[in-house]
Design a protein around this motif. Structure first.
Motif, PDB file in Angstrom:
ATOM      1  N   ALA A 196       0.901  -1.131  -0.072  1.00  0.00           N
ATOM      2  CA  ALA A 196       0.175  -0.557   0.054  1.00  0.00           C
ATOM      3  C   ALA A 196       0.787   1.645  -0.105  1.00  0.00           C
ATOM      4  O   ALA A 196       2.008   1.533   0.193  1.00  0.00           O
ATOM      5  N   VAL A 197       0.325   1.951  -0.223  1.00  0.00           N
ATOM      6  CA  VAL A 197       0.743   3.037   0.156  1.00  0.00           C
ATOM      7  C   VAL A 197       1.003   3.622   1.700  1.00  0.00           C
ATOM      8  O   VAL A 197      -0.549   3.935   2.169  1.00  0.00           O
ATOM      9  N   TYR A 198       1.410   4.367   2.508  1.00  0.00           N
ATOM     10  CA  TYR A 198       1.459   4.486   3.658  1.00  0.00           C
ATOM     11  C   TYR A 198       1.829   5.655   3.899  1.00  0.00           C
ATOM     12  O   TYR A 198       2.818   7.162   3.230  1.00  0.00           O
ATOM     13  N   TYR A 199       0.704   6.564   4.897  1.00  0.00           N
ATOM     14  CA  TYR A 199       0.182   7.996   4.682  1.00  0.00           C
ATOM     15  C   TYR A 199       1.243   8.449   6.196  1.00  0.00           C
ATOM     16  O   TYR A 199       0.832   7.956   7.420  1.00  0.00           O
ATOM     17  N   CYS A 200       1.860   8.911   6.719  1.00  0.00           N
ATOM     18  CA  CYS A 200       1.779   9.914   7.721  1.00  0.00           C
ATOM     19  C   CYS A 200       0.983  10.694   7.543  1.00  0.00           C
ATOM     20  O   CYS A 200       0.553  11.557   7.074  1.00  0.00           O
ATOM     21  N   ASN A 201       0.706  10.938   9.338  1.00  0.00           N
ATOM     22  CA  ASN A 201      -0.651  11.690   9.642  1.00  0.00           C
ATOM     23  C   ASN A 201      -0.417  12.599  10.864  1.00  0.00           C
ATOM     24  O   ASN A 201       0.034  12.008  12.099  1.00  0.00           O
ATOM     25  N   VAL A 202      -1.097  14.278  11.134  1.00  0.00           N
ATOM     26  CA  VAL A 202      -0.915  14.030  12.081  1.00  0.00           C
ATOM     27  C   VAL A 202      -1.982  15.000  12.740  1.00  0.00           C
ATOM     28  O   VAL A 202      -2.771  15.576  12.043  1.00  0.00           O
ATOM     29  N   VAL A 203      -2.524  15.015  14.199  1.00  0.00           N
ATOM     30  CA  VAL A 203      -3.880  15.577  14.232  1.00  0.00           C
ATOM     31  C   VAL A 203      -3.791  16.344  15.620  1.00  0.00           C
ATOM     32  O   VAL A 203      -2.709  16.426  16.300  1.00  0.00           O
ATOM     33  N   ARG A 204      -3.492  17.597  15.169  1.00  0.00           N
ATOM     34  CA  ARG A 204      -3.755  18.506  16.153  1.00  0.00           C
ATOM     35  C   ARG A 204      -4.443  19.763  16.198  1.00  0.00           C
ATOM     36  O   ARG A 204      -4.939  20.389  15.185  1.00  0.00           O
ATOM     37  N   SER A 205      -4.860  20.046  17.414  1.00  0.00           N
ATOM     38  CA  SER A 205      -6.263  20.940  17.148  1.00  0.00           C
ATOM     39  C   SER A 205      -7.453  21.127  16.253  1.00  0.00           C
ATOM     40  O   SER A 205      -7.882  21.585  15.786  1.00  0.00           O
ATOM     41  N   GLY A 206      -7.812  19.574  16.471  1.00  0.00           N
ATOM     42  CA  GLY A 206      -8.906  19.436  15.451  1.00  0.00           C
ATOM     43  C   GLY A 206      -8.654  19.394  13.880  1.00  0.00           C
ATOM     44  O   GLY A 206      -9.625  18.676  13.044  1.00  0.00           O
ATOM     45  N   THR A 207      -7.269  19.829  13.571  1.00  0.00           N
ATOM     46  CA  THR A 207      -6.899  19.653  12.038  1.00  0.00           C
ATOM     47  C   THR A 207      -5.804  18.768  11.791  1.00  0.00           C
ATOM     48  O   THR A 207      -5.093  17.615  12.815  1.00  0.00           O
ATOM     49  N   SER A 208      -6.038  17.834  10.918  1.00  0.00           N
ATOM     50  CA  SER A 208      -5.552  16.625  10.561  1.00  0.00           C
ATOM     51  C   SER A 208      -4.443  17.144   9.755  1.00  0.00           C
ATOM     52  O   SER A 208      -5.065  17.247   7.770  1.00  0.00           O
ATOM     53  N   TYR A 209      -3.263  16.590   9.616  1.00  0.00           N
ATOM     54  CA  TYR A 209      -2.072  17.273   8.183  1.00  0.00           C
ATOM     55  C   TYR A 209      -1.647  15.578   7.691  1.00  0.00           C
ATOM     56  O   TYR A 209      -1.205  14.692   8.821  1.00  0.00           O
ATOM     57  N   TRP A 210      -1.519  15.998   6.979  1.00  0.00           N
ATOM     58  CA  TRP A 210      -1.366  14.222   6.078  1.00  0.00           C
ATOM     59  C   TRP A 210       0.069  14.626   5.018  1.00  0.00           C
ATOM     60  O   TRP A 210       0.622  15.910   4.783  1.00  0.00           O
ATOM     61  N   GLY A 211       0.778  13.414   5.067  1.00  0.00           N
ATOM     62  CA  GLY A 211       2.318  13.406   4.519  1.00  0.00           C
ATOM     63  C   GLY A 211       2.080  12.904   2.873  1.00  0.00           C
ATOM     64  O   GLY A 211       0.695  12.607   2.720  1.00  0.00           O
ATOM     65  N   GLN A 212       3.033  13.000   2.334  1.00  0.00           N
ATOM     66  CA  GLN A 212       2.824  12.525   0.573  1.00  0.00           C
ATOM     67  C   GLN A 212       2.472  11.240   0.142  1.00  0.00           C
ATOM     68  O   GLN A 212       1.949  10.646  -0.562  1.00  0.00           O
ATOM     69  N   GLY A 213       3.255  10.221   1.099  1.00  0.00           N
ATOM     70  CA  GLY A 213       2.451   9.082   1.373  1.00  0.00           C
ATOM     71  C   GLY A 213       4.007   8.307   0.796  1.00  0.00           C
ATOM     72  O   GLY A 213       5.116   8.913   0.156  1.00  0.00           O
ATOM     73  N   THR A 214       4.239   7.357   0.700  1.00  0.00           N
ATOM     74  CA  THR A 214       5.784   6.530   0.756  1.00  0.00           C
ATOM     75  C   THR A 214       4.928   4.917   0.497  1.00  0.00           C
ATOM     76  O   THR A 214       4.204   4.144   1.332  1.00  0.00           O
ATOM     77  N   GLN A 215       5.502   4.489  -0.669  1.00  0.00           N
ATOM     78  CA  GLN A 215       4.977   2.993  -1.556  1.00  0.00           C
ATOM     79  C   GLN A 215       5.504   2.373  -0.917  1.00  0.00           C
ATOM     80  O   GLN A 215       6.974   2.237  -0.210  1.00  0.00           O
ATOM     81  N   VAL A 216       5.243   0.520   0.018  1.00  0.00           N
ATOM     82  CA  VAL A 216       5.705   0.071   0.584  1.00  0.00           C
ATOM     83  C   VAL A 216       4.861  -1.503  -0.680  1.00  0.00           C
ATOM     84  O   VAL A 216       3.785  -1.532  -0.439  1.00  0.00           O
ATOM     85  N   THR A 217       5.830  -2.066  -0.646  1.00  0.00           N
ATOM     86  CA  THR A 217       5.879  -2.785  -1.469  1.00  0.00           C
ATOM     87  C   THR A 217       5.832  -4.779  -1.311  1.00  0.00           C
ATOM     88  O   THR A 217       7.086  -4.394  -0.682  1.00  0.00           O
ATOM     89  N   VAL A 218       5.156  -5.387  -0.948  1.00  0.00           N
ATOM     90  CA  VAL A 218       5.821  -6.354  -0.521  1.00  0.00           C
ATOM     91  C   VAL A 218       5.991  -7.903  -1.384  1.00  0.00           C
ATOM     92  O   VAL A 218       4.090  -8.185  -1.910  1.00  0.00           O
ATOM     93  N   SER A 219       6.403  -8.141  -1.894  1.00  0.00           N
ATOM     94  CA  SER A 219       6.388  -9.262  -2.845  1.00  0.00           C
ATOM     95  C   SER A 219       8.037  -9.739  -3.265  1.00  0.00           C
ATOM     96  O   SER A 219       8.399  -9.533  -2.742  1.00  0.00           O
ATOM     97  N   SER A 220       8.619 -11.122  -3.810  1.00  0.00           N
ATOM     98  CA  SER A 220       9.354 -11.948  -3.692  1.00  0.00           C
ATOM     99  C   SER A 220       9.507 -12.169  -5.641  1.00  0.00           C
ATOM    100  O   SER A 220      10.933 -12.679  -5.881  1.00  0.00           O
TER     101      SER A 220
END
Length: 115
Positions: free
Chosen positions: A91-115
């Motif tokens: 999936a794409v993994y996103y960092c999130n911070v919630v501060r004073s009721g506002t949600s902030y998001w990062g751009q995301g980083t791809q994680v691929t689990v495969s052989s």
């Protein structure tokens, strides 16, 4: 304003582990939660794990027992470690911070689990 920059994604073999880091800049001293969410193709974004300002943590059902979330207060970073990775963790993994009721998001980083 809060800016979030993720790092640590990439290709991981099944059964492997990963470490994702999120560096936060801006005013986060009074944050509510810092955490990670993920979104796989065709699916809704879901919680991976978050940590509260008091240090409590919560993990999503799909990663319970396989994830650890921690915070480096001095560096304003939140770190996610996952083990026993499965292809369905891809999936794409996103960092999130919630501060004073506002949600902030990062751009995301791809994680691929495969052989």
């Amino acid at each position: 304003q809060v800016q979030l920059v993720e790092s640590g994604g990439g290709l991981v073999q099944p059964g492997g582990s990963l470490r994702l880091s999120c560096a936060a800049s801006g005013s986060i001293f009074n944050f509510n939660t810092m955490g990670w969410y993920r979104q796989a193709p065709g699916k809704e974004r879901e919680l991976v794990a978050f940590i509260t300002s008091s240090g409590s943590t919560l993990s999503g059902d799909s990663v319970k027992g396989r994830s650890t979330i921690s915070r480096d207060g001095a560096k304003n970073m939140v770190i996610l470690q996952m083990t026993s990775l499965k292809p369905e963790d891809t999936a794409v993994y996103y960092c999130n911070v919630v501060r004073s009721g506002t949600s902030y998001w990062g751009q995301g980083t791809q994680v691929t689990v495969s052989s």
